[in-house]
Design an enzyme around this catalytic site. Structure first.
Site, PDB file in Angstrom:
ATOM      1  N   HIS A   9     -21.116 -15.793 -34.390  1.00 43.52           N
ATOM      2  CA  HIS A   9     -21.385 -16.983 -35.216  1.00 43.52           C
ATOM      3  C   HIS A   9     -22.871 -17.090 -35.498  1.00 43.52           C
ATOM      4  O   HIS A   9     -23.571 -17.878 -34.842  1.00 43.52           O
ATOM      5  CB  HIS A   9     -20.886 -18.226 -34.485  1.00 43.52           C
ATOM      6  CG  HIS A   9     -20.783 -19.453 -35.349  1.00 43.52           C
ATOM      7  ND1 HIS A   9     -21.854 -20.252 -35.669  1.00 43.52           N
ATOM      8  CD2 HIS A   9     -19.723 -20.005 -35.977  1.00 43.52           C
ATOM      9  CE1 HIS A   9     -21.461 -21.261 -36.437  1.00 43.52           C
ATOM     10  NE2 HIS A   9     -20.173 -21.134 -36.640  1.00 43.52           N
ATOM     11  N   ILE A  28     -26.254 -19.100 -35.663  1.00 38.87           N
ATOM     12  CA  ILE A  28     -26.324 -20.556 -35.819  1.00 38.87           C
ATOM     13  C   ILE A  28     -25.427 -21.169 -34.749  1.00 38.87           C
ATOM     14  O   ILE A  28     -24.289 -20.737 -34.566  1.00 38.87           O
ATOM     15  CB  ILE A  28     -25.813 -20.990 -37.218  1.00 38.87           C
ATOM     16  CG1 ILE A  28     -26.728 -20.443 -38.326  1.00 38.87           C
ATOM     17  CG2 ILE A  28     -25.719 -22.518 -37.305  1.00 38.87           C
ATOM     18  CD1 ILE A  28     -26.182 -20.673 -39.731  1.00 38.87           C
ATOM     19  N   GLY A  48     -21.284 -26.204 -34.690  1.00 38.82           N
ATOM     20  CA  GLY A  48     -21.318 -27.667 -34.613  1.00 38.82           C
ATOM     21  C   GLY A  48     -20.482 -28.206 -33.470  1.00 38.82           C
ATOM     22  O   GLY A  48     -20.866 -29.178 -32.813  1.00 38.82           O
ATOM     23  N   VAL A  49     -19.335 -27.570 -33.204  1.00 40.48           N
ATOM     24  CA  VAL A  49     -18.488 -28.066 -32.108  1.00 40.48           C
ATOM     25  C   VAL A  49     -19.201 -27.950 -30.760  1.00 40.48           C
ATOM     26  O   VAL A  49     -18.936 -28.736 -29.848  1.00 40.48           O
ATOM     27  CB  VAL A  49     -17.133 -27.329 -32.051  1.00 40.48           C
ATOM     28  CG1 VAL A  49     -16.271 -27.706 -33.228  1.00 40.48           C
ATOM     29  CG2 VAL A  49     -17.303 -25.837 -31.975  1.00 40.48           C
ATOM     30  N   GLU A 105     -20.144 -30.675 -28.031  1.00 35.81           N
ATOM     31  CA  GLU A 105     -19.885 -30.475 -26.604  1.00 35.81           C
ATOM     32  C   GLU A 105     -21.134 -30.805 -25.778  1.00 35.81           C
ATOM     33  O   GLU A 105     -21.030 -31.402 -24.692  1.00 35.81           O
ATOM     34  CB  GLU A 105     -19.445 -29.031 -26.344  1.00 35.81           C
ATOM     35  CG  GLU A 105     -19.238 -28.691 -24.873  1.00 35.81           C
ATOM     36  CD  GLU A 105     -18.116 -29.467 -24.196  1.00 35.81           C
ATOM     37  OE1 GLU A 105     -17.222 -29.954 -24.910  1.00 35.81           O
ATOM     38  OE2 GLU A 105     -18.152 -29.588 -22.952  1.00 35.81           O
TER      39      GLU A 105
END
Lengths: 78, 146
Positions: free
Chosen positions: B47, B53, B56-57, B61
């Site tokens: 990723h 990068i 977002g998840v 978290e």
């Protein structure tokens, strides 16, 4: 602000329900067009506890039918 | 609160540990924590291979782990604090290796065992992400009932 009006404002602003489709006697859960779910019910329980000091944890689902029934439970238990 | 003290409070471990240090903590109210982003983290392999990068998840978290440090009693052995809802999260600027995330969380509601927080994630003084999270405690055994 009146109890039912405050509940309606919370449900609309926090749970994303459109104000013009929500009356005080509108069914909130199940097959109702409003269609709230179990996470929404926890948010309502948390709000009611925080605002009115009334714990609705474990309360029967008949008290969550509508704004009318939630307000009636709060009035009877605060 | 350093990493050893954090380890006493939360169950997550590498490679899924997303708070490195806590700089401010008001129990049951708010906290500020740091997450140092390294290219060695395994998700950067995919990723993305040419453009690492932080997903977002995983930023969410990181915020969630900091929130769990705020909630007193979240380390009870028979209970598990679970994420119920993620609301209005925005990712304003990509988080990349080398960033040091300064994460601030503040409780907005806490009645009837349900805890809501506002979270803001900054790097180099600029907001990179923000949003709201909601948690509750459930019985650990109930998670595995089918």
């Amino acid at each position: 602000m009146e109890l039912k009006a405050k509940l309606k404002e919370f449900i609309c602003s926090t749970l994303g329900v459109e104000a013009d489709v929500l009356e005080y006697d509108t069914a909130l859960f199940g097959d109702s067009p409003i269609g709230l779910d179990s996470v929404d019910s926890l948010e309502i329980i948390s709000y009611v506890d925080g605002e009115y000091g009334v714990d609705m944890t474990g309360v029967g689902k008949e008290h969550f039918q509508s704004i009318d029934t939630i307000a009636a439970y709060i009035e009877a238990n605060k | 609160m350093n990493i050893n003290e954090i380890n006493e409070k939360i169950k997550q471990r590498p490679p899924f540990q997303m708070i490195d240090r806590v700089t401010e903590l008001v129990p049951n109210e708010s906290a500020v924590g740091l997450k140092c982003v390294s290219v060695n983290e395994p998700h950067f392999l995919g990723h993305f291979p040419e453009s690492p990068i932080m997903p977002g998840v995983l930023i969410i978290e990181s915020c969630a782990q900091l929130c769990s440090l705020v909630i007193e009693g979240s380390n009870e052995p028979d209970k598990l604090y679970v994420l119920l809802k993620v609301d209005g999260f925005k990712f304003l600027k990509p988080v990349i290796p080398g960033d040091r995330l300064e994460i601030s969380v503040k409780k907005t509601r806490g009645g009837a065992g349900v805890f809501s927080f506002d979270a803001e994630v900054k790097a180099d003084g600029r907001v990179h992400a923000k949003g709201s999270l909601m948690f509750t405690a459930i019985d650990r055994s109930s998670v595995y009932e089918r």
